[in-house]
Scaffold this active site. Structure first.
Site, short mmCIF file in Angstrom:
data_model
loop_
_atom_site.label_atom_id
_atom_site.label_comp_id
_atom_site.label_asym_id
_atom_site.label_seq_id
_atom_site.Cartn_x
_atom_site.Cartn_y
_atom_site.Cartn_z
N ASP A 152 -22.18 37.29 -20.22
CA ASP A 152 -22.26 37.18 -18.86
C ASP A 152 -23.61 36.46 -18.57
O ASP A 152 -23.90 35.51 -17.69
CB ASP A 152 -22.53 38.70 -18.14
CG ASP A 152 -22.61 38.98 -16.82
OD1 ASP A 152 -22.19 37.94 -16.04
OD2 ASP A 152 -23.13 39.80 -16.32
N ARG A 197 -17.74 27.76 -2.79
CA ARG A 197 -18.67 28.79 -3.37
C ARG A 197 -18.15 29.22 -4.76
O ARG A 197 -18.93 30.14 -5.33
CB ARG A 197 -18.81 29.82 -2.45
CG ARG A 197 -19.67 29.31 -1.18
CD ARG A 197 -19.66 30.46 -0.03
NE ARG A 197 -20.22 31.67 -0.64
CZ ARG A 197 -19.97 32.79 -0.42
NH1 ARG A 197 -18.79 33.18 0.78
NH2 ARG A 197 -20.34 33.93 -0.62
N LYS A 198 -16.89 29.11 -5.05
CA LYS A 198 -16.54 29.59 -6.35
C LYS A 198 -16.81 28.79 -7.55
O LYS A 198 -16.34 27.44 -7.57
CB LYS A 198 -15.28 30.01 -6.19
CG LYS A 198 -14.68 30.94 -5.21
CD LYS A 198 -13.18 31.13 -4.97
CE LYS A 198 -12.67 31.62 -3.87
NZ LYS A 198 -11.18 31.53 -3.77
C1 LIG Z 1 -33.04 34.97 -15.77
C2 LIG Z 1 -31.80 34.94 -16.55
C3 LIG Z 1 -30.58 34.96 -15.80
C4 LIG Z 1 -29.57 35.14 -16.88
C5 LIG Z 1 -28.08 35.19 -15.94
C6 LIG Z 1 -27.91 36.41 -15.72
C7 LIG Z 1 -26.64 36.41 -15.22
C8 LIG Z 1 -26.16 37.96 -14.68
C9 LIG Z 1 -25.22 37.72 -14.01
C10 LIG Z 1 -24.89 39.20 -13.37
O1 LIG Z 1 -24.45 40.09 -14.25
S1 LIG Z 1 -24.69 39.33 -11.64
C11 LIG Z 1 -24.60 41.07 -11.57
C12 LIG Z 1 -23.10 41.68 -11.61
N1 LIG Z 1 -22.51 41.21 -10.07
C13 LIG Z 1 -22.66 41.84 -9.10
O2 LIG Z 1 -23.22 42.89 -8.99
C14 LIG Z 1 -21.95 41.12 -7.90
C15 LIG Z 1 -21.49 42.09 -6.87
N2 LIG Z 1 -20.46 41.34 -5.80
C16 LIG Z 1 -21.04 40.91 -4.83
O3 LIG Z 1 -22.35 40.91 -4.43
C17 LIG Z 1 -20.28 40.12 -3.91
O4 LIG Z 1 -18.85 40.61 -3.89
C18 LIG Z 1 -20.26 38.60 -4.37
C19 LIG Z 1 -21.43 38.00 -4.07
C20 LIG Z 1 -19.76 38.28 -5.94
C21 LIG Z 1 -19.05 37.89 -3.38
O5 LIG Z 1 -19.52 38.59 -1.94
P1 LIG Z 1 -19.40 37.47 -0.91
O6 LIG Z 1 -19.56 38.44 0.41
O7 LIG Z 1 -20.65 36.51 -1.00
O8 LIG Z 1 -18.27 36.56 -1.17
P2 LIG Z 1 -16.88 36.55 0.02
O9 LIG Z 1 -16.36 38.17 0.16
O10 LIG Z 1 -17.14 35.92 1.15
O11 LIG Z 1 -15.83 35.90 -1.00
C22 LIG Z 1 -16.02 34.45 -1.22
C23 LIG Z 1 -14.77 33.84 -2.04
O12 LIG Z 1 -14.75 34.64 -3.22
C24 LIG Z 1 -13.63 35.17 -3.47
N3 LIG Z 1 -13.91 36.49 -4.18
C25 LIG Z 1 -15.08 37.20 -4.09
N4 LIG Z 1 -15.18 38.20 -5.07
C26 LIG Z 1 -14.05 37.75 -5.72
C27 LIG Z 1 -13.56 38.66 -7.06
N5 LIG Z 1 -14.16 39.49 -7.59
N6 LIG Z 1 -12.43 38.20 -7.51
C28 LIG Z 1 -11.79 37.05 -6.84
N7 LIG Z 1 -12.10 36.19 -5.94
C29 LIG Z 1 -13.30 36.76 -5.45
C30 LIG Z 1 -13.31 35.80 -2.09
O13 LIG Z 1 -11.81 36.13 -2.03
C31 LIG Z 1 -13.44 34.52 -1.29
O14 LIG Z 1 -12.53 33.55 -1.59
P3 LIG Z 1 -12.18 32.38 -0.53
O15 LIG Z 1 -13.26 31.74 0.01
O16 LIG Z 1 -10.93 31.76 -1.00
O17 LIG Z 1 -11.55 33.45 0.57
#
Ligand SMILES: CCCCCCCCCC(=O)SCCNC(=O)CCNC(=O)[C@H](O)C(C)(C)COP(=O)(O)OP(=O)(O)OC[C@H]1O[C@@H](n2cnc3c(N)ncnc32)[C@H](O)[C@@H]1OP(=O)(O)O
Length: 237
Positions: A152, A197-198
């Site tokens: 991740d 955004r994906k």
């Molecule tokens: C300093 C060093 C750093 C090192 C890197 C560290 C990386 C660590 C990365 C992580 O672990 S992050 C922590 C784990 N992830 C989370 O906690 C995220 C929790 N989820 C969210 O906050 C939101 O669901 C997210 C920001 C991912 C998306 O929310 P949004 O409201 O911005 O998206 P929206 O619902 O508008 O969806 C945008 C598009 O993405 C698609 N989408 C969103 N979530 C999806 C999903 N889970 N699967 C498939 N498609 C998805 C959604 O269908 C849509 O597609 P379309 O534009 O085609 O309509």
């Protein structure tokens, strides 16, 4: 085989030194500059320390040599996420006693020992990872959650460098072969495509000699929407 010819020779060029050899003949520490943080600067953990095995040091040296050719860059690593952010854009946030998960174990060699290298033109990040004894799952092997964490973070770093503020929306991992504690693996990630955004990425976790495919993963990261909550924005760099 790895995707790029640039890394293939690195794998076949491994020293092949066993863990038992490494334990019997510990690798001497590198230069003091590599081991100490500079005064006034946060400690950079993505530098060699005395716990790094010969395989880890050999690979590190080879990637470092490639950075001199300009295509690859070493990514510094700090234990506070705010120190990664250029210009300290989030410095206005209330100070919190937090740590980056992967750097939460202070002792050298027992947690996540890793260093990442970025190749911007290939939209690729490779992480050299040596899992320590506190990451144990089954006896002698790294916990699957620790493998997921390093995947991740490697894929996430790749997504951040390509797309800015992103969060993991989906991470799918196939575990093929357990990773021995103290071994070194390459976590090789790249951006496959960006659609709005994906950000779609994929990753392979392989042994240093290239002979073992430990895991494969695909991921979807979503660029944060500036119009959505500040809380969400602040939680991610
Ligand atoms: C300093 C060093 C750093 C090192 C890197 C560290 C990386 C660590 C990365 C992580 O672990 S992050 C922590 C784990 N992830 C989370 O906690 C995220 C929790 N989820 C969210 O906050 C939101 O669901 C997210 C920001 C991912 C998306 O929310 P949004 O409201 O911005 O998206 P929206 O619902 O508008 O969806 C945008 C598009 O993405 C698609 N989408 C969103 N979530 C999806 C999903 N889970 N699967 C498939 N498609 C998805 C959604 O269908 C849509 O597609 P379309 O534009 O085609 O309509």
């Amino acid at each position: 085989p790895l995707r790029s010819a640039a890394v293939g020779p690195l794998l076949s060029g491994s020293s092949g030194r066993s863990r038992r050899d490494a334990a019997a003949h510990p690798v001497p520490p590198r230069s003091p500059q590599a081991l100490c943080s500079q005064p006034g600067r946060p400690k950079d953990y993505a530098l060699p320390n005395a716990s790094w095995s010969r395989d880890m040091l050999d690979l590190y040296d080879r990637f470092l040599a490639m950075t001199k050719e300009g295509l690859w860059k070493r990514i510094p690593s700090y234990n506070n996420v705010l120190d990664h952010i250029p210009g300290k854009a989030l410095r206005g946030l209330p100070s919190r006693d937090t740590r980056l998960f992967l750097r939460s174990i202070e002792a050298e060699g027992v947690g996540f020992e890793y260093v990442m290298f970025l190749n911007s033109s290939e939209k690729r990040v490779v992480c050299l990872f040596q899992p320590g004894s506190y990451l144990e799952g089954h006896p002698g092997f790294a916990h699957g959650g620790s493998i997921a964490t390093i995947i991740d973070s490697t894929i996430g770093s790749c997504a951040i460098f390509v797309a800015g503020r992103v969060m993991t929306a989906n991470l799918s991992i196939n575990y093929m072969s357990p990773v021995p504690l103290g071994s070194v693996v390459l976590v090789d990630s790249k951006v496959d495509k960006v659609e709005g955004r994906k950000v779609f990425l994929s990753c392979k976790v392989q042994s240093v000699d290239g002979g073992t495919l430990h895991a494969e993963a695909t991921a979807l990261f979503i660029q944060l929407d500036a119009t959505k909550s500040q809380k969400q924005q602040a939680s991610c760099q």
